[in-house]
Design an enzyme around this catalytic site. Structure first.
Site, mmCIF file in Angstrom:
data_model
loop_
_atom_site.group_PDB
_atom_site.id
_atom_site.type_symbol
_atom_site.label_atom_id
_atom_site.label_comp_id
_atom_site.label_asym_id
_atom_site.label_seq_id
_atom_site.Cartn_x
_atom_site.Cartn_y
_atom_site.Cartn_z
ATOM 1 N N SER A 38 -9.485 1.733 2.848
ATOM 2 C CA SER A 38 -9.120 2.551 1.854
ATOM 3 C C SER A 38 -8.181 1.843 1.361
ATOM 4 O O SER A 38 -6.695 2.179 0.117
ATOM 5 C CB SER A 38 -8.173 3.827 2.808
ATOM 6 O OG SER A 38 -7.608 3.420 3.612
ATOM 7 N N SER A 98 -10.436 -0.917 6.853
ATOM 8 C CA SER A 98 -9.826 -0.786 5.795
ATOM 9 C C SER A 98 -9.004 -1.738 5.381
ATOM 10 O O SER A 98 -8.317 -1.935 3.839
ATOM 11 C CB SER A 98 -8.778 0.314 5.575
ATOM 12 O OG SER A 98 -9.334 1.718 5.401
ATOM 13 N N LYS A 142 0.419 -1.277 -0.259
ATOM 14 C CA LYS A 142 0.107 -0.269 0.090
ATOM 15 C C LYS A 142 1.103 0.816 0.306
ATOM 16 O O LYS A 142 2.109 1.004 0.735
ATOM 17 C CB LYS A 142 -1.213 0.019 1.504
ATOM 18 C CG LYS A 142 -2.005 1.520 1.154
ATOM 19 C CD LYS A 142 -3.172 0.461 2.464
ATOM 20 C CE LYS A 142 -3.862 1.908 2.668
ATOM 21 N NZ LYS A 142 -5.282 1.926 3.786
#
Ligand code: GLN
Length: 475
Positions: free
Chosen positions: A146, A170, A71
């Site tokens: 997210s 998330s 990420k």
């Protein structure tokens, strides 16, 4: 390919790390779902060479020779780290975060950084400055957020593992919407050093993979005591992969009374009911537990998370690093214009809310109340865990939904995290795994466990995955 097979191919020398990277790189180049923000072909090939040339050193490490996507919230030495924001579009950190360092040492090769909601704020991956990510099952739909890019990357079979972060859901929510397995560890199990902060008291990094096996191996790599993160736990590390086959016997699993009154979609509820019979079929006992406070978690979160974010994001001022507005006549205009131009709408909204709830006159009414609710939820979990080993519930209210969803209820997007947030408020570990398939889309279910019970969460999910096929389905 699933993680176990991918790693075995390297260990048995059926494929070199370099070949594995080239395969992943090809898929990254063909990605049309906007999953990635940056890819790192040159560095990845170099790292793969290093691993191939040191085969003996890496043949038994947790992630031997496996390509991974991180990420874009984890700082990577000499390589852009954007956090999905214009503010950090050209930011190149001078150091690796602990998660990146641990994964490198475990033998994985970073091939790319995944797209995400700006500063990890969102549930649909639509707030990214680099554009929305599409769901691999249906490109009109969102992958969740997210960590939407990270979940989509594994679902689309580009890499077999990826990292994410979970402040209010998330990891688990995109895992559910994309049909993969994702785990949010106990707060403090994985170091937050070098992970760009959103809400520091809840932020926690964790693994994505198709199944519990891949998550266990990646968690073995990620988790470590780190003196650079003062909230990092000193608890002795477990070996999650070897504990996967541990027999924890018949468990008492809590199911929440009247959970159907929380607005959960009927297809999600149906999958949940089916999974309950899978659990009893495996010899576990279900026990109804009262958790009427559960839905208050979201109100508490949307005060505390903006409060902490308004403080954490004050460092982005156009002076130290990141975006800087040009031609400003004085320092206060520089601050103002930099932040007006550099942040997106969702981030600005949260900074405004956070500043408001922390301000004199409102602190007691909002922030203090929210902290009391947080404590109440933690206490409730603790009393429930005196009686049951795990809690089982759906991960989300809905399956993957349309991009640009226009809700009649302006808070619907925030409500997506109704079932994930309580674990973050309490700092508890939780895992989401595919537990059904409706409307040609995956459905997710989650276990929440007591502190540091990741071994139990992973082993229980692993046993379910031995007798079900939801995690094997591919778009
Ligand atoms: N969707 C939640 C939010 O928007 C959670 C985000 C997260 O876990 N990073 O805040």
């Amino acid at each position: 390919m699933n993680f176990k097979d991918q790693r075995e191919k390297f260990r048995s020398k059926a494929i070199s790390a370099k070949e594995a990277v080239k395969e992943a790189m090809q898929k990254i180049k063909n990605d049309n779902l906007n999953i990635f923000i940056n890819d790192f072909e040159t560095q990845a090939l170099k790292q793969a060479d290093y691993i191939d040339n040191n085969f003996e050193k890496f043949k038994n490490t947790p992630l031997s020779g496996v390509p991974i996507a991180h990420k874009d919230i984890f700082c990577t030495n000499g390589l852009k780290t954007t956090c999905g924001s214009k503010m950090l579009e050209n930011f190149v950190p001078p150091y690796d975060s602990t998660v990146i360092k641990n994964c490198n040492e475990a033998g994985s090769i970073m091939v790319a950084k995944t797209n995400m909601d700006e500063f990890a704020m969102g549930s649909s991956n639509e707030t990214s400055y680099f554009g929305a990510v599409s769901n691999p099952w249906n490109s009109d739909l969102v992958p969740g957020g997210s960590s939407g890019g990270a979940a989509a990357c594994v679902a689309a079979d580009i890499t077999s593992i990826s990292t994410g972060t979970d402040t209010g859901g998330s990891i688990r929510q995109p895992a559910a919407l994309c049909g993969v397995t994702g785990l949010k560890p106990t707060y403090g199990l994985v170091s937050r050093w070098g992970m760009i902060a959103f809400c520091s008291s809840m932020d926690q990094a964790g693994p994505f993979s198709r199944d519990a096996f891949g998550c266990a191996a990646l968690l073995d790599a990620m988790a470590s005591y780190d003196e650079k993160d003062s909230t990092c736990s000193k608890r002795i590390e477990k070996n999650f992969e070897s504990l996967l086959t541990e027999n924890f016997g018949s468990l008492k699993i809590g199911v929440i009374k009247n959970i159907d009154s929380l607005g959960i979609n009927t297809d999600v509820m149906q999958s949940y009911e089916t999974s309950k019979s899978v659990l009893t079929g495996l010899g576990h006992k279900l026990k109804e537990v009262d958790f009427s406070e559960l839905s208050s978690g979201i109100c508490s979160y949307y005060v505390i998370a903006p409060a902490e974010c308004s403080s954490n994001l004050s460092r982005f001022d156009g002076v130290k690093y990141g975006y800087r507005a040009s031609n400003q006549k004085d320092i206060s205009n520089l601050y103002m214009e930099t932040r007006s131009e550099g942040f997106g709408d969702e981030v600005k909204k949260r900074i405004l809310i956070g500043t408001h709830v922390l301000s004199a006159g409102f602190y007691d009414a909002y922030y203090l109340q929210a902290q009391k609710v947080r404590r109440m939820i933690k206490n409730k979990f603790e009393s429930i865990f005196k009686d049951v080993d795990l809690i089982f519930m759906p991960t989300t209210l809905d399956q993957a939904f349309e991009k640009n969803r226009k809700d009649s209820d302006p808070n619907r997007m925030y409500k997506e995290d109704l079932l994930t947030i309580p674990a973050n408020l309490a700092g508890l570990p939780a895992i989401s795994f595919p537990n059904g398939f409706k409307n040609s889309l995956p459905v997710g279910g989650q276990f929440v466990g007591n502190y540091f019970s990741e071994d139990l969460l992973l082993a229980t999910t692993h046993k379910i995955q031995e007798v079900t096929d939801w995690h094997k389905m591919t778009p």
